[in-house]
Design a protein around this motif. Sequence first.
Motif, PDB file in Angstrom:
ATOM      1  N   GLN A 239       1.290  -1.526  -0.001  1.00 33.84           N
ATOM      2  CA  GLN A 239       0.304   0.062   0.023  1.00 33.84           C
ATOM      3  C   GLN A 239       0.991   1.261   0.350  1.00 33.84           C
ATOM      4  OE1 GLN A 239      -3.850  -0.037   2.314  1.00 33.84           O
ATOM      5  NE2 GLN A 239      -3.401   1.760   2.717  1.00 33.84           N
ATOM      6  N   ALA A 240       1.729   1.423   0.871  1.00 35.89           N
ATOM      7  CA  ALA A 240       3.069   2.496   0.948  1.00 35.89           C
ATOM      8  C   ALA A 240       3.511   2.289  -0.654  1.00 35.89           C
ATOM      9  CB  ALA A 240       4.017   2.078   1.805  1.00 35.89           C
ATOM     10  N   ASN A 241       3.510   1.623  -1.082  1.00 36.81           N
ATOM     11  CA  ASN A 241       4.300   1.967  -2.890  1.00 36.81           C
ATOM     12  C   ASN A 241       3.427   2.543  -3.210  1.00 36.81           C
ATOM     13  OD1 ASN A 241       6.310   0.941  -4.269  1.00 36.81           O
ATOM     14  ND2 ASN A 241       4.651  -0.595  -5.430  1.00 36.81           N
TER      15      ASN A 241
ATOM     16  N   TYR B  81       2.312   8.838  -6.626  1.00 41.14           N
ATOM     17  CA  TYR B  81       3.220  10.274  -6.749  1.00 41.14           C
ATOM     18  C   TYR B  81       4.181   9.914  -8.374  1.00 41.14           C
ATOM     19  CZ  TYR B  81       6.473  13.408  -5.343  1.00 41.14           C
ATOM     20  OH  TYR B  81       6.690  15.217  -5.171  1.00 41.14           O
ATOM     21  N   ARG B  82       4.398   9.207  -8.438  1.00 36.83           N
ATOM     22  CA  ARG B  82       5.370   9.491  -9.801  1.00 36.83           C
ATOM     23  C   ARG B  82       5.083   9.461 -11.282  1.00 36.83           C
ATOM     24  NH1 ARG B  82      10.214   4.914  -7.371  1.00 36.83           N
ATOM     25  NH2 ARG B  82      11.254   6.330  -6.705  1.00 36.83           N
TER      26      ARG B  82
ATOM     27  N   VAL C   6       2.995   7.980   3.449  1.00 35.94           N
ATOM     28  CA  VAL C   6       3.713   9.148   3.414  1.00 35.94           C
ATOM     29  C   VAL C   6       5.169   9.473   3.821  1.00 35.94           C
ATOM     30  CG1 VAL C   6       4.127  11.441   4.921  1.00 35.94           C
ATOM     31  CG2 VAL C   6       1.303  10.173   4.290  1.00 35.94           C
ATOM     32  N   GLU C   7       5.356   7.840   5.067  1.00 41.18           N
ATOM     33  CA  GLU C   7       7.121   7.772   5.363  1.00 41.18           C
ATOM     34  C   GLU C   7       8.047   7.608   3.659  1.00 41.18           C
ATOM     35  OE1 GLU C   7       8.636   5.561   8.155  1.00 41.18           O
ATOM     36  OE2 GLU C   7       6.378   6.613   9.213  1.00 41.18           O
ATOM     37  N   LEU C   8       6.905   6.662   2.966  1.00 39.90           N
ATOM     38  CA  LEU C   8       8.534   6.285   1.748  1.00 39.90           C
ATOM     39  C   LEU C   8       8.235   7.316   0.373  1.00 39.90           C
ATOM     40  CD1 LEU C   8       9.061   3.929  -0.050  1.00 39.90           C
ATOM     41  CD2 LEU C   8       7.181   3.622  -0.327  1.00 39.90           C
ATOM     42  N   VAL C   9       6.993   7.812   0.830  1.00 43.47           N
ATOM     43  CA  VAL C   9       7.455   8.975  -0.066  1.00 43.47           C
ATOM     44  C   VAL C   9       8.149   9.963   0.042  1.00 43.47           C
ATOM     45  CG1 VAL C   9       6.119  11.101  -1.826  1.00 43.47           C
ATOM     46  CG2 VAL C   9       5.027   8.873  -1.095  1.00 43.47           C
ATOM     47  N   ARG C  10       8.238  10.604   1.321  1.00 43.47           N
ATOM     48  CA  ARG C  10       9.320  11.402   1.643  1.00 43.47           C
ATOM     49  C   ARG C  10      10.429  11.082   1.465  1.00 43.47           C
ATOM     50  NH1 ARG C  10      11.639  11.305   6.444  1.00 43.47           N
ATOM     51  NH2 ARG C  10       9.450  10.108   7.530  1.00 43.47           N
ATOM     52  N   LYS C  11      10.912   9.666   1.932  1.00 51.03           N
ATOM     53  CA  LYS C  11      12.298   8.468   2.009  1.00 51.03           C
ATOM     54  C   LYS C  11      13.057   8.815   0.628  1.00 51.03           C
ATOM     55  CE  LYS C  11      12.296   6.005   6.364  1.00 51.03           C
ATOM     56  NZ  LYS C  11      11.656   4.566   7.066  1.00 51.03           N
ATOM     57  N   ALA C  12      11.753   8.331  -0.716  1.00 47.26           N
ATOM     58  CA  ALA C  12      12.686   8.059  -1.929  1.00 47.26           C
ATOM     59  C   ALA C  12      12.509   9.252  -3.033  1.00 47.26           C
ATOM     60  CB  ALA C  12      11.263   6.810  -2.408  1.00 47.26           C
TER      61      ALA C  12
ATOM     62  N   GLY D 127      11.711  12.562  -0.830  1.00 42.18           N
ATOM     63  CA  GLY D 127      12.136  13.803  -0.601  1.00 42.18           C
ATOM     64  C   GLY D 127      10.900  14.676  -0.974  1.00 42.18           C
ATOM     65  N   ALA D 128       9.752  14.527  -0.951  1.00 38.55           N
ATOM     66  CA  ALA D 128       8.349  15.140  -1.139  1.00 38.55           C
ATOM     67  C   ALA D 128       7.346  14.771   0.412  1.00 38.55           C
ATOM     68  CB  ALA D 128       7.853  14.881  -2.414  1.00 38.55           C
ATOM     69  N   SER D 129       6.947  16.395   0.728  1.00 33.42           N
ATOM     70  CA  SER D 129       6.228  16.416   1.742  1.00 33.42           C
ATOM     71  C   SER D 129       4.117  16.308   1.591  1.00 33.42           C
ATOM     72  CB  SER D 129       6.479  17.468   3.123  1.00 33.42           C
ATOM     73  OG  SER D 129       4.976  17.880   2.716  1.00 33.42           O
ATOM     74  N   VAL D 130       3.880  15.017   1.367  1.00 32.59           N
ATOM     75  CA  VAL D 130       2.411  14.196   0.703  1.00 32.59           C
ATOM     76  C   VAL D 130       2.293  13.895   2.119  1.00 32.59           C
ATOM     77  CG1 VAL D 130       3.216  13.309  -1.401  1.00 32.59           C
ATOM     78  CG2 VAL D 130       3.428  11.811   0.787  1.00 32.59           C
TER      79      VAL D 130
END
Length: 422
Positions: A174-176, A182-183, A204-210, A212-215
Amino acid sequence: MSDILDELQWRGLLQQHTDLDALREALSAGPITFYTGYDPTAKSLHHGHLVQLIVMRHLQNAGHKPIALVGGATGLIGDPRMSGERTLNEADVVAQWAQALREQIARFLSFEGDNGAVMVNNYDWTAPMSAISLLRDLGKYFRLGTMIAKDTVARRLASDEGISFTEFSYQLLQANDFLELYRRHGVTLQTGGNDQWGNLLGGVELVRKAEGASVHCLTTPLITKADGTKFGKSEGGAVWLDPELLSPYAFYQFWLGADDADVVRFLKVFTFLSREEIEELAEATAQRPKAREAQRALARAVTELVHGAQALADAEAATAALWGGGDLRAVSPATLLEAIAGLEVGELELGEATIVDALVATGQEKGRNAARKTIAQGGAYINNEKVADDERVLTTDDVLPGGLILVRKGRRNLAVVKVVGA
Ligand SMILES: N[C@@H](Cc1ccc(O)cc1)C(=O)O
């Protein structure tokens, strides 16, 4: 566009969220693209999903672009739930349910214009992923400590039954999805029920880590009844949206039967009636609860939303005919059959059978004497017409389409005589 969060808040549709100021800013700066996911765990969605669909529509009405995700992949894995490990469904069944969900979801969104909805299936990017890529590329972003701390996972780990690696891994997928959307589509918000909070934060964390975006993410509260009983009378306690699982008539009756303690809250959550309209109905419930104006408005609005204007008209006609002295012969045979589902049925042959036999055969009365007494007191009806004569014989003129006769005792007890024999 800036007041959509206030609107959701007022309607009781907002429970948890990531940083509220940032979310408000994102929503008011211009149209954003957001997504909500639905897993094909049954052939139909139910009232819980309806809440999500309604939130999607509110956001779309406010100018934002919805992406509805059907979990063709996640439906094969199973989001861990408190009640225990799920049994895996066959892949072709899941694919079939995914298609059914897609069609249900589509009816709630607009596909036109700049913010027209988009439908996606996470099978498209999950199925091609290799085991090595899952573990090496995706897995590295996840800390085990965070994964096992998620509410349901933690509780399932502590249970006797435990949790399989399959369900434990669900949160990665689900995180993926959030990262993938996002991509692909610039998605910056995911919405879901409050049980999804852990999964949403994972994305949210995965998008931030992969990236660098804040969603952002937000959840809706679980909608319950004030008296604590289950939503819906059907098995499993769900109000299904598929008319084959719950007829539009029964659906309409469910909302019509809402408790005074629930009805205003339900109007806010499940309808698009305006604040003024709902406040008026709240006032009506407080002043004249017996008139049940708010319940009628609720049943009308939700039935029309889910099943359309024709089904609403049929359900209302059947309700009037069965309970309000309307014309029974004007009700279509199909709707009549839906409407009598669940009523007590007795069988009788025409000929000698009287109103007394009808009351006894349908279990409305225990014995013939009691039946005669009810008739004498003016409490017996055939097809909604009062019968005063206890020798009144049932004739072919009484038989409605489908070989049925309706027998009522008093205001509320309705039953069906099924005419048998020649
Ligand atoms: N986990 C969600 C469904 C879902 C699946 C995939 C997603 O990306 C988002 C949501 C549920 O059980 O209701």
